[in-house]
Design a protein around this motif. Sequence first.
Motif, PDB file in Angstrom:
ATOM      1  N   GLY A   1      37.865  10.903  64.669  1.00 13.98           N
ATOM      2  CA  GLY A   1      38.915  11.269  63.730  1.00 13.98           C
ATOM      3  C   GLY A   1      38.819  10.495  62.431  1.00 13.98           C
ATOM      4  N   VAL A   2      38.442   9.208  62.529  1.00 15.75           N
ATOM      5  CA  VAL A   2      38.304   8.395  61.318  1.00 15.75           C
ATOM      6  C   VAL A   2      37.173   8.922  60.451  1.00 15.75           C
ATOM      7  CG1 VAL A   2      37.581   6.121  60.510  1.00 15.75           C
ATOM      8  CG2 VAL A   2      39.342   6.314  62.260  1.00 15.75           C
ATOM      9  N   CYS A   3      36.056   9.248  61.085  1.00 20.36           N
ATOM     10  CA  CYS A   3      34.926   9.780  60.303  1.00 20.36           C
ATOM     11  C   CYS A   3      35.326  11.071  59.580  1.00 20.36           C
ATOM     12  CB  CYS A   3      33.728  10.028  61.223  1.00 20.36           C
ATOM     13  SG  CYS A   3      33.008   8.531  61.903  1.00 20.36           S
ATOM     14  N   ASP A   4      35.993  11.965  60.331  1.00 20.86           N
ATOM     15  CA  ASP A   4      36.425  13.214  59.703  1.00 20.86           C
ATOM     16  C   ASP A   4      37.442  12.938  58.592  1.00 20.86           C
ATOM     17  OD1 ASP A   4      34.824  14.490  61.510  1.00 20.86           O
ATOM     18  OD2 ASP A   4      36.443  15.040  62.872  1.00 20.86           O
ATOM     19  N   SER A   5      38.349  11.992  58.866  1.00 19.10           N
ATOM     20  CA  SER A   5      39.387  11.696  57.868  1.00 19.10           C
ATOM     21  C   SER A   5      38.800  11.032  56.631  1.00 19.10           C
ATOM     22  CB  SER A   5      40.458  10.798  58.495  1.00 19.10           C
ATOM     23  OG  SER A   5      41.087  11.449  59.572  1.00 19.10           O
ATOM     24  N   ILE A   6      37.818  10.133  56.838  1.00 17.27           N
ATOM     25  CA  ILE A   6      37.180   9.498  55.675  1.00 17.27           C
ATOM     26  C   ILE A   6      36.519  10.551  54.806  1.00 17.27           C
ATOM     27  CG2 ILE A   6      35.267   8.014  54.988  1.00 17.27           C
ATOM     28  CD1 ILE A   6      35.957   6.185  57.294  1.00 17.27           C
ATOM     29  N   ALA A   7      35.771  11.454  55.462  1.00 12.40           N
ATOM     30  CA  ALA A   7      35.104  12.508  54.695  1.00 12.40           C
ATOM     31  C   ALA A   7      36.116  13.377  53.955  1.00 12.40           C
ATOM     32  CB  ALA A   7      34.253  13.369  55.629  1.00 12.40           C
ATOM     33  N   HIS A   8      37.265  13.622  54.590  1.00 12.48           N
ATOM     34  CA  HIS A   8      38.254  14.498  53.964  1.00 12.48           C
ATOM     35  C   HIS A   8      39.053  13.774  52.879  1.00 12.48           C
ATOM     36  CE1 HIS A   8      42.191  16.528  53.621  1.00 12.48           C
ATOM     37  NE2 HIS A   8      41.489  17.648  53.803  1.00 12.48           N
ATOM     38  N   ASP A   9      39.522  12.551  53.194  1.00 11.99           N
ATOM     39  CA  ASP A   9      40.433  11.852  52.281  1.00 11.99           C
ATOM     40  C   ASP A   9      39.710  11.217  51.102  1.00 11.99           C
ATOM     41  OD1 ASP A   9      42.025  12.366  54.593  1.00 11.99           O
ATOM     42  OD2 ASP A   9      43.422  10.836  53.892  1.00 11.99           O
ATOM     43  N   LEU A  10      38.459  10.836  51.294  1.00 10.06           N
ATOM     44  CA  LEU A  10      37.738  10.239  50.170  1.00 10.06           C
ATOM     45  C   LEU A  10      37.065  11.280  49.292  1.00 10.06           C
ATOM     46  CD1 LEU A  10      36.092   7.058  51.736  1.00 10.06           C
ATOM     47  CD2 LEU A  10      38.252   7.282  50.514  1.00 10.06           C
ATOM     48  N   ARG A  11      37.012  12.515  49.765  1.00 13.46           N
ATOM     49  CA  ARG A  11      36.388  13.550  48.938  1.00 13.46           C
ATOM     50  C   ARG A  11      37.184  13.788  47.657  1.00 13.46           C
ATOM     51  NH1 ARG A  11      35.760  19.119  51.868  1.00 13.46           N
ATOM     52  NH2 ARG A  11      38.040  18.887  51.828  1.00 13.46           N
ATOM     53  N   THR A  12      38.517  13.763  47.778  1.00  7.76           N
ATOM     54  CA  THR A  12      39.346  14.016  46.588  1.00  7.76           C
ATOM     55  C   THR A  12      39.203  12.936  45.530  1.00  7.76           C
ATOM     56  OG1 THR A  12      40.923  15.280  47.906  1.00  7.76           O
ATOM     57  CG2 THR A  12      41.696  14.404  45.805  1.00  7.76           C
ATOM     58  N   PRO A  13      39.336  11.632  45.870  1.00  8.29           N
ATOM     59  CA  PRO A  13      39.150  10.618  44.817  1.00  8.29           C
ATOM     60  C   PRO A  13      37.735  10.573  44.272  1.00  8.29           C
ATOM     61  CG  PRO A  13      39.490   9.584  46.951  1.00  8.29           C
ATOM     62  CD  PRO A  13      39.821  11.021  47.126  1.00  8.29           C
ATOM     63  N   LEU A  14      36.751  10.820  45.126  1.00  8.81           N
ATOM     64  CA  LEU A  14      35.373  10.838  44.623  1.00  8.81           C
ATOM     65  C   LEU A  14      35.152  12.008  43.674  1.00  8.81           C
ATOM     66  CD1 LEU A  14      33.334   9.880  47.810  1.00  8.81           C
ATOM     67  CD2 LEU A  14      33.573   8.542  45.720  1.00  8.81           C
ATOM     68  N   THR A  15      35.773  13.146  43.990  1.00 13.51           N
ATOM     69  CA  THR A  15      35.651  14.306  43.101  1.00 13.51           C
ATOM     70  C   THR A  15      36.313  14.023  41.757  1.00 13.51           C
ATOM     71  OG1 THR A  15      35.643  15.800  45.004  1.00 13.51           O
ATOM     72  CG2 THR A  15      36.167  16.753  42.861  1.00 13.51           C
ATOM     73  N   ARG A  16      37.507  13.394  41.805  1.00 16.42           N
ATOM     74  CA  ARG A  16      38.177  13.036  40.560  1.00 16.42           C
ATOM     75  C   ARG A  16      37.372  12.023  39.758  1.00 16.42           C
ATOM     76  NH1 ARG A  16      43.117  12.845  43.750  1.00 16.42           N
ATOM     77  NH2 ARG A  16      42.921  10.570  43.752  1.00 16.42           N
ATOM     78  N   LEU A  17      36.774  11.067  40.431  1.00 14.76           N
ATOM     79  CA  LEU A  17      35.965  10.054  39.753  1.00 14.76           C
ATOM     80  C   LEU A  17      34.743  10.691  39.101  1.00 14.76           C
ATOM     81  CD1 LEU A  17      35.269   7.117  39.092  1.00 14.76           C
ATOM     82  CD2 LEU A  17      34.243   6.922  41.374  1.00 14.76           C
ATOM     83  N   LEU A  18      34.083  11.584  39.849  1.00 14.98           N
ATOM     84  CA  LEU A  18      32.911  12.248  39.299  1.00 14.98           C
ATOM     85  C   LEU A  18      33.279  13.115  38.093  1.00 14.98           C
ATOM     86  CD1 LEU A  18      29.900  13.005  39.474  1.00 14.98           C
ATOM     87  CD2 LEU A  18      30.521  14.790  41.117  1.00 14.98           C
ATOM     88  N   ALA A  19      34.410  13.825  38.183  1.00 11.31           N
ATOM     89  CA  ALA A  19      34.829  14.681  37.072  1.00 11.31           C
ATOM     90  C   ALA A  19      35.154  13.852  35.829  1.00 11.31           C
ATOM     91  CB  ALA A  19      36.043  15.505  37.498  1.00 11.31           C
ATOM     92  N   ALA A  20      35.823  12.721  36.054  1.00 11.79           N
ATOM     93  CA  ALA A  20      36.168  11.876  34.910  1.00 11.79           C
ATOM     94  C   ALA A  20      34.924  11.329  34.246  1.00 11.79           C
ATOM     95  CB  ALA A  20      37.071  10.738  35.382  1.00 11.79           C
ATOM     96  N   LEU A  21      33.944  10.907  35.047  1.00 11.17           N
ATOM     97  CA  LEU A  21      32.715  10.365  34.473  1.00 11.17           C
ATOM     98  C   LEU A  21      31.933  11.458  33.725  1.00 11.17           C
ATOM     99  CD1 LEU A  21      31.534   8.010  37.377  1.00 11.17           C
ATOM    100  CD2 LEU A  21      32.579   7.357  35.203  1.00 11.17           C
ATOM    101  N   GLU A  22      31.908  12.651  34.285  1.00  7.26           N
ATOM    102  CA  GLU A  22      31.207  13.738  33.607  1.00  7.26           C
ATOM    103  C   GLU A  22      31.898  14.109  32.291  1.00  7.26           C
ATOM    104  OE1 GLU A  22      31.020  16.832  36.476  1.00  7.26           O
ATOM    105  OE2 GLU A  22      29.141  16.103  37.386  1.00  7.26           O
ATOM    106  N   ARG A  23      33.240  14.095  32.286  1.00  5.05           N
ATOM    107  CA  ARG A  23      33.965  14.374  31.056  1.00  5.05           C
ATOM    108  C   ARG A  23      33.659  13.321  29.993  1.00  5.05           C
ATOM    109  NH1 ARG A  23      38.342  15.335  34.520  1.00  5.05           N
ATOM    110  NH2 ARG A  23      39.220  13.314  33.910  1.00  5.05           N
ATOM    111  N   ALA A  24      33.655  12.072  30.459  1.00 10.27           N
ATOM    112  CA  ALA A  24      33.377  10.993  29.508  1.00 10.27           C
ATOM    113  C   ALA A  24      31.964  11.064  28.983  1.00 10.27           C
ATOM    114  CB  ALA A  24      33.620   9.642  30.173  1.00 10.27           C
ATOM    115  N   ASN A  25      31.055  11.566  29.790  1.00 14.04           N
ATOM    116  CA  ASN A  25      29.656  11.636  29.364  1.00 14.04           C
ATOM    117  C   ASN A  25      29.412  12.805  28.422  1.00 14.04           C
ATOM    118  OD1 ASN A  25      26.882  10.815  29.474  1.00 14.04           O
ATOM    119  ND2 ASN A  25      26.494  12.582  30.803  1.00 14.04           N
ATOM    120  N   ARG A  26      30.149  13.923  28.604  1.00 11.23           N
ATOM    121  CA  ARG A  26      29.898  15.114  27.788  1.00 11.23           C
ATOM    122  C   ARG A  26      30.605  15.049  26.436  1.00 11.23           C
ATOM    123  NH1 ARG A  26      30.828  18.037  32.685  1.00 11.23           N
ATOM    124  NH2 ARG A  26      32.890  18.591  31.871  1.00 11.23           N
ATOM    125  N   ARG A  27      31.739  14.451  26.394  1.00 14.54           N
ATOM    126  CA  ARG A  27      32.541  14.500  25.181  1.00 14.54           C
ATOM    127  C   ARG A  27      32.252  13.302  24.263  1.00 14.54           C
ATOM    128  NH1 ARG A  27      38.420  15.738  27.952  1.00 14.54           N
ATOM    129  NH2 ARG A  27      37.883  17.754  28.908  1.00 14.54           N
TER     130      ARG A  27
END
Length: 464
Positions: free
Chosen positions: A233-259
Amino acid sequence: MRLSELRGATSFRLALFFAGLFGSASLIFVGAVYVMTSQFLTGNPDERMRAEAMKFDSRSGHQTELVLDQHSVDDVTGRRPFGMFDKQGHWVAGNLRRLPDPRPADETFFETAVNNPQEHTFYRSILHRLPDGSFVVVSRNIEELQKFRHELLEATLVALALMMVLGVAGGVMIGVGSLRRLDKVIRAIEGITRGDLAGRLPSRGTNDDVDRLVRVVNSMLDQIERLMGEVKGVCDSIAHDLRTPLTRLLAALERANRRNLSAAERRAEIEEAIAEVRLMLRTFAALLRISEIEDGARRASFSDVDLGQVVSDAIDYYEPAADAKGVTLAFDAGPGDGHHRINGDIDLLFEAVGNLIDNAIKFTPAGGAVSVALRPGAAIVVADTGCGIAPEQRENVKLRFHRGDRARETSGNGLGLPLVGAIARLHGMELHFEDGAPGCRVVVAPVAANDQGEPARLSLVHPT
């Protein structure tokens, strides 16, 4: 079932050992009875025979011959043969005509057997030297004594053989039963090793030593199954719960890199990324802390702790947060002086109580109330007037990363209550929830005594 397996079975070998032990003891006992009985049956008659032989000392040689001749006439059946012999061992008188060869020593008892077509008899005799140097032999028939000895010996051998047969048969039965039971246990273990974590070792319910071992192993398997389920359950939860902050982090970095961002905008993007990384680091830190607590290594730092003081310090620490939200925070120390001494880790206990109070404040709306109470037995009760926890979700919120439907609107990682549960288990407690009507009561209570009647370690009770 192979014979080699039966020979190697401990129960079979023990059964044979005890069969041999009791057989040897019985053989010694019967042997002692045999010797004592023989001595008893021969002792008194021997003394009478010695006395009869010594009577001839007061008679002359002629008188002795006359007495022996008369005895020959009276002893028609020959059950008590007497005889007189000169110094050279030649027969003189009586119905006993020959001395044994070699001749026995004077004044000693000896046994002889007469074996011929007409007679098969055993005699016990004494050779007595008369004052004139001649010899007289006084005998008696011991055929019945020999028959008794023979029958006693036969009975002993038959009983010994029967005992050995029964011992071996009992050993085989016990060994076969033990091996069959062991085979069932081995098959159950093999099934578990192949991945059937729900499998358990079979128990007879007889509460013998094997059943006690099976209960302990099954309890261990329950714990392993629970931990494996939590790991999955922890493995599944880590994959699920950390996906959102990692996605937000990646999007922010890509925005900062493009603009083409200004310095202020770039700083804002970086601070947002740092906040996301810190959130993930706090999550991993909480996971590591739970693992550390469940490992039990913190028991080495246990000491005498005043639980009332721990709760009071936690109340003082969170009181400003409660005031800022407009929530009333109250503490009931219970009857007596409010001191509850337990053996535990003061830092972990403070963290557990603090998490419960923090949760209660977080889910209690402004104008609500949170109360913390100590009860007899060092139980802590934390109650709030918030949204509460649905009954069907009360067990799930103890799992890592699980958050109730009403908690998803607030910040958090779903590791607070699992951390409290780990601390409670370390101190021999259990965490459960009750309906606060309104709100929720979280209870951390001492675990009941185990199956062996041993008292459980002290526990906390919290309503939150």
